[in-house]
Design a protein around this motif. Structure first.
Motif, mmCIF file in Angstrom:
data_model
loop_
_atom_site.group_PDB
_atom_site.id
_atom_site.type_symbol
_atom_site.label_atom_id
_atom_site.label_comp_id
_atom_site.label_asym_id
_atom_site.label_seq_id
_atom_site.Cartn_x
_atom_site.Cartn_y
_atom_site.Cartn_z
ATOM 1 N N LYS A 81 -3.033 0.582 -3.660
ATOM 2 C CA LYS A 81 -4.051 1.393 -2.989
ATOM 3 C C LYS A 81 -3.414 2.180 -1.844
ATOM 4 O O LYS A 81 -2.319 1.861 -1.371
ATOM 5 C CB LYS A 81 -5.167 0.501 -2.450
ATOM 6 C CG LYS A 81 -5.992 -0.169 -3.541
ATOM 7 C CD LYS A 81 -7.110 -1.016 -2.930
ATOM 8 C CE LYS A 81 -7.948 -1.677 -4.014
ATOM 9 N NZ LYS A 81 -9.048 -2.492 -3.444
ATOM 10 N N ASN A 106 -13.576 -3.039 -1.960
ATOM 11 C CA ASN A 106 -13.590 -1.857 -1.087
ATOM 12 C C ASN A 106 -13.875 -2.177 0.375
ATOM 13 O O ASN A 106 -14.196 -1.293 1.167
ATOM 14 C CB ASN A 106 -14.605 -0.814 -1.590
ATOM 15 C CG ASN A 106 -14.137 -0.170 -2.875
ATOM 16 O OD1 ASN A 106 -12.940 0.094 -3.040
ATOM 17 N ND2 ASN A 106 -15.056 0.067 -3.790
ATOM 18 N N TYR A 109 0.840 -1.199 0.000
ATOM 19 C CA TYR A 109 0.000 0.000 0.000
ATOM 20 C C TYR A 109 0.875 1.249 0.000
ATOM 21 O O TYR A 109 2.010 1.231 0.496
ATOM 22 C CB TYR A 109 -0.918 0.021 1.233
ATOM 23 C CG TYR A 109 -1.990 -1.035 1.197
ATOM 24 C CD1 TYR A 109 -3.239 -0.767 0.659
ATOM 25 C CD2 TYR A 109 -1.746 -2.314 1.677
ATOM 26 C CE1 TYR A 109 -4.235 -1.743 0.614
ATOM 27 C CE2 TYR A 109 -2.723 -3.298 1.641
ATOM 28 C CZ TYR A 109 -3.965 -2.997 1.106
ATOM 29 O OH TYR A 109 -4.935 -3.965 1.060
ATOM 30 N N LYS A 138 -12.772 -2.958 4.149
ATOM 31 C CA LYS A 138 -11.644 -2.452 4.926
ATOM 32 C C LYS A 138 -11.309 -3.449 6.035
ATOM 33 O O LYS A 138 -12.198 -4.041 6.639
ATOM 34 C CB LYS A 138 -11.980 -1.097 5.524
ATOM 35 C CG LYS A 138 -12.235 -0.001 4.487
ATOM 36 C CD LYS A 138 -12.476 1.331 5.157
ATOM 37 C CE LYS A 138 -12.742 2.420 4.118
ATOM 38 N NZ LYS A 138 -14.046 2.267 3.465
ATOM 39 N N GLU A 160 -5.268 3.738 4.730
ATOM 40 C CA GLU A 160 -6.246 4.712 5.211
ATOM 41 C C GLU A 160 -5.877 5.369 6.532
ATOM 42 O O GLU A 160 -5.969 6.582 6.670
ATOM 43 C CB GLU A 160 -7.620 4.055 5.329
ATOM 44 C CG GLU A 160 -8.164 3.595 3.995
ATOM 45 C CD GLU A 160 -9.673 3.760 3.907
ATOM 46 O OE1 GLU A 160 -10.319 4.020 4.928
ATOM 47 O OE2 GLU A 160 -10.192 3.608 2.785
#
Length: 810
Positions: free
Chosen positions: A62, A41, A18, A43, A65
């Motif tokens: 990606k 999508n 990531y 998490k 977060e």
């Protein structure tokens, strides 16, 4: 750009890369938990195992977060240990992380849905879609799982996808904060009142007598603050009255964070002096630790091994080190923790699967803090806890098969994993047992481990006398009283009349192990597994011990249609019933997985037996392990043959260990104890060796056979199990795999063969065993096996197959 490799706690191969957002670059490091987007999508919480600047090839990474838990992190040693477990036991990194982390920290996203502003054309929707839409409200997000539960549908995502395509739904992914700190409300004065002010307050409250009364009682306590529940109890009022006093700014409520972990009042710490034999053993252990990383303390039952452990723990705590004390069963922690807390107070943490998830998570947070527990008492999963200054690991009852994780992956051996963990921390390991495992004793013989013995019981109490009851002869003469031989019945009666206690060991739970037709001999089996179902009388059900399926018992035989099913081979439930019938008025308790459904139940049964409220304790192997009851004079083994004749190369070793351990519960204090073993096979060599109570001779006799037939500890084993719903396809795949393995490994490959239970949960099973002799490269064999399995999985026709590798199967 900064990138991270992340392990996600799912059964997926490899790690995932990531991008680190600029705002998080300073906070991200190896060992922290992060929130990352994954397939669809969704998490998940992941573990950062590597930070680097290498852009992944072939795909766009990606963006990570956020941090998941700032108070939780894995040290470099902890990461190395998880990597070793995955590599050695051929497990997926995600499976190892799932085993290591409490479920509270394994956050997964939840799909929330709401209606868009679009006008809905109900004629365009199916019946299920209409029901789904009517359940939702515009502008309000609802969890998909709640909609599925309310509408009683299994896969709501299909409906969501269809409604998304029609423009009627809006979706978002959220992560609930699973771990929440525990809080309590405390009551205190809203401000500091002087005497005159307080008198004026009381004068005004005389018009509200219940408020006046509550405040007067509060003043009488003389306390400045009090926990809310106690305040209401002692004040004799209600929350409404308290609220009125708070609204008038007389009292105030304050929320405080409190620990879920056991807080034990500090008591006078008592540590008993060691006997001469114990002191000698203690000094020998210290001597061996100078040159050996691992030492075995082989002490007969009730020889005082635990007291030696306590003295060692004190020594390592004084050095500023942490100690991990491992036990094989949750039940054992109930007795041991009392004993340890008398010495170490509240400096001990407890960790096992029977604890609430929030408590396990809080212990994790404490062990990552600057004030961790110096001593942790736990079962096999405790090896995954974070340790900062680990100095000693004690593995009590190291021979016990419960240390081996069988399902699910990772299928690790807790004892062996503990030895590797200690090696990484440069800590020492003390293994304790009266009947060591063959692997451990082999390492003693070749000089790898240090060896210390305790050959007599504490206080020079004699080892229990062992007598054998020939149930075949008693049955022939029709002298059996149900499951009890005349010898066991007579001894029980005498012991109970003396006011002493009895333990009865039956290694089968339930009322009856199986039901059999009295005409054709067919047994009533599980519909999904090739195994007979156990009958439980209290619930009047049949249950499968493998897949857990249940059904009502049948009367007529389903095979021949003529005979009737009869109960065969009693379990603990029936033994308990028979004791009540044979000895009216005697209080009986049962200890098995069926009865022990909570830690409170463990505590209650053990406390009652310890205090003499219960005279007879009936149980499975739970009663054989490390429990210490001073008033037990008799142990009865109801059916020893079922353990000895089990179809496994370890059967005799396991039977000897279990019979020796359960025998050791007898006569631990005062008078010499007695053990009555019921058998229909008096000439079996295990009973002769057991009677002599000579472990060295037992090992020598069985080890020679193990060496001749290439079984551990003289070789290493890897079991490869293949499962499929179709038996023909399974045989074809298993033969194909065995053939490919033999091309490189030759005669090391055994099978495929049907294991003890050929079908579980509707899946047929075949097993291939690989034997790796000493001197051969274990890691190269595993790498080759992994390569061959990967090749099969990529090929056509693999769908529906499941491959399970078990390294060092136990």
């Amino acid at each position: 750009m900064k990138f991270v490799d992340v392990i996600i706690p799912l059964a997926v191969e490899g790690v995932f890369t990531y991008v680190v957002p600029e705002i998080l670059e300073e906070k991200i490091r190896e060992g922290v938990l992060v929130i990352v987007p994954f397939v669809g999508n969704k998490k998940y919480t992941g573990l950062v195992c590597r930070v680097h600047s290498e852009k992944p090839l072939g795909y766009e990474a990606k963006v990570l977060e956020d941090l998941a838990e700032e108070d939780i992190s894995f040290s470099a040693l902890h990461l190395r240990f998880l990597e070793w477990v995955a590599a050695y036991y051929m497990a997926l990194p995600g499976d190892v992380l799932r085993a290591a982390l409490p479920i509270i920290f394994r956050l997964e996203s939840f799909t929330d849905i709401t209606l868009t502003e679009e006008d809905i054309d109900f004629t365009d929707l199916t019946e299920n879609e209409q029901a789904f839409v009517r359940f939702l409200r515009k502008g309000e997000y609802t969890a998909l799982r709640e909609a599925e539960k309310y509408l009683k549908i299994r896969n709501g995502w299909r409906l969501v996808k269809s409604l998304l395509n029609k423009g009627y739904l809006q979706v978002r992914e959220t992560i609930d904060e699973a771990f929440k700190e525990k809080t309590e409300k405390w009551i205190k004065w809203a401000r500091n009142f002087n005497e005159a002010e307080l008198n004026r307050v009381l004068d005004r409250l005389k018009r509200a007598p219940v408020q006046y009364q509550m405040l007067c009682k509060w003043i009488e306590t003389g306390e400045e603050e009090m926990e809310k529940h106690r305040f209401l109890t002692e004040g004799g009022g209600s929350a409404t009255i308290l609220k009125a006093l708070c609204d008038k700014n007389i009292l105030a409520q304050e929320e405080r964070v409190v620990s879920r972990l056991d807080v034990v009042p500090v008591q006078e710490q008592v540590c008993h002096a060691l006997s001469v034999n114990q002191q000698q053993a203690f000094q020998q252990i210290q001597y061996h630790f100078r040159v050996k990383e691992c030492v075995l303390l082989q002490g007969v039952t009730s020889s005082g091994k635990t007291e030696i452990y306590i003295h060692l723990i004190r020594e390592y705590i004084a050095r500023g080190k942490q100690v991990l004390y491992m036990l094989p069963e949750i039940a054992l922690t109930v007795q041991i923790i009392k004993r340890l807390r008398r010495v170490f107070g509240d400096t001990i943490g407890i960790y096992h699967s029977g604890m609430p998830d929030q408590v396990r998570a809080e212990l994790w947070k404490k062990q990552c803090s600057t004030d961790p527990y110096p001593v942790v008492l736990g079962v096999r999963s405790s090896v995954f806890l974070p340790f900062q200054k680990l100095g000693l690991i004690i593995v009590d009852e190291e021979h016990d098969s419960s240390y081996k994780q069988k399902e699910p992956s990772p299928r690790y051996q807790g004892r062996d994993a503990a030895i590797m963990l200690a090696k990484m921390h440069r800590a020492k390991v003390l293994l304790g047992s009266a009947t060591p495992s063959f692997e451990t004793y082999y390492n003693i013989k070749n000089g790898k481990y240090g060896y210390v013995t305790l050959t007599s019981r504490y206080g020079d109490i004699l080892m229990p006398e062992i007598q054998f009851a020939d149930v075949a002869e008693y049955r022939r003469k029709k002298q059996m009283k149900g499951s009890f031989s005349p010898l066991l019945y007579r001894e029980m009666k005498q012991v109970l009349e003396e006011g002493k206690q009895v333990i009865l060991f039956q290694n089968r739970r339930g009322y009856s192990a199986y039901m059999q037709c009295d005409a054709c001999g067919a047994t009533l089996k599980c519909d999904h597994c090739d195994v007979s179902m156990t009958y439980y009388k209290q619930r009047d059900i049949l249950s499968c011990r493998y897949c857990g399926s249940i059904k009502k018992p049948e009367e007529l035989c389903g095979e021949c249609g003529k005979g009737h099913y009869r109960l065969r081979t009693p379990g603990t439930e029936k033994i308990e019933e028979e004791v009540v019938r044979l000895f009216p008025g005697v209080r009986v308790a049962r200890m098995d997985m069926e009865a022990m459904n909570s830690r409170a139940k463990y505590q209650s049964v053990i406390d009652d037996f310890e205090q003499g409220k219960t005279q007879v304790l009936v149980g499975t192997q739970m009663v054989s392990k490390g429990l210490d009851f001073e008033n037990v004079k008799l142990v009865g083994v109801m059916d020893a043959d079922s353990m000895v004749n089990f179809p496994d190369f370890r059967a005799e070793e396991r039977a000897y260990e279990m019979l020796m351990q359960v025998s050791g519960r007898s006569g631990r204090k005062g008078q010499r104890g007695l053990v009555v073993i019921q058998t229909a096979d008096l000439q079996n060599r295990i009973y002769k060796l057991l009677f002599r109570q000579d472990y060295a001779t037992f090992y020598a006799e069985l080890a020679e056979e193990r060496q001749n037939f290439a079984y551990p500890p003289f070789c290493r084993l890897i079991s490869v199990e293949i499962r499929h719903k179709e038996v023909v396809a399974l045989r074809s795949m298993a033969n194909q795999l065995a053939s490919r393995l033999r091309e490189q490994l030759g005669k090391r490959v055994c099978g495929p063969a049907v294991p003890e239970v050929g079908r579980i949960g509707g899946m047929y099973r075949l097993q291939i065993i690989i034997k790796i002799e000493q001197g051969a490269s274990f890691s190269k064999v595993k790498a080759f096996l992994k390569q061959e399995l990967a090749g099969l999985q990529k090929g056509k026709g693999f769908s529906g197959f499941r491959m399970i590798c078990d390294v060092d199967p136990g």
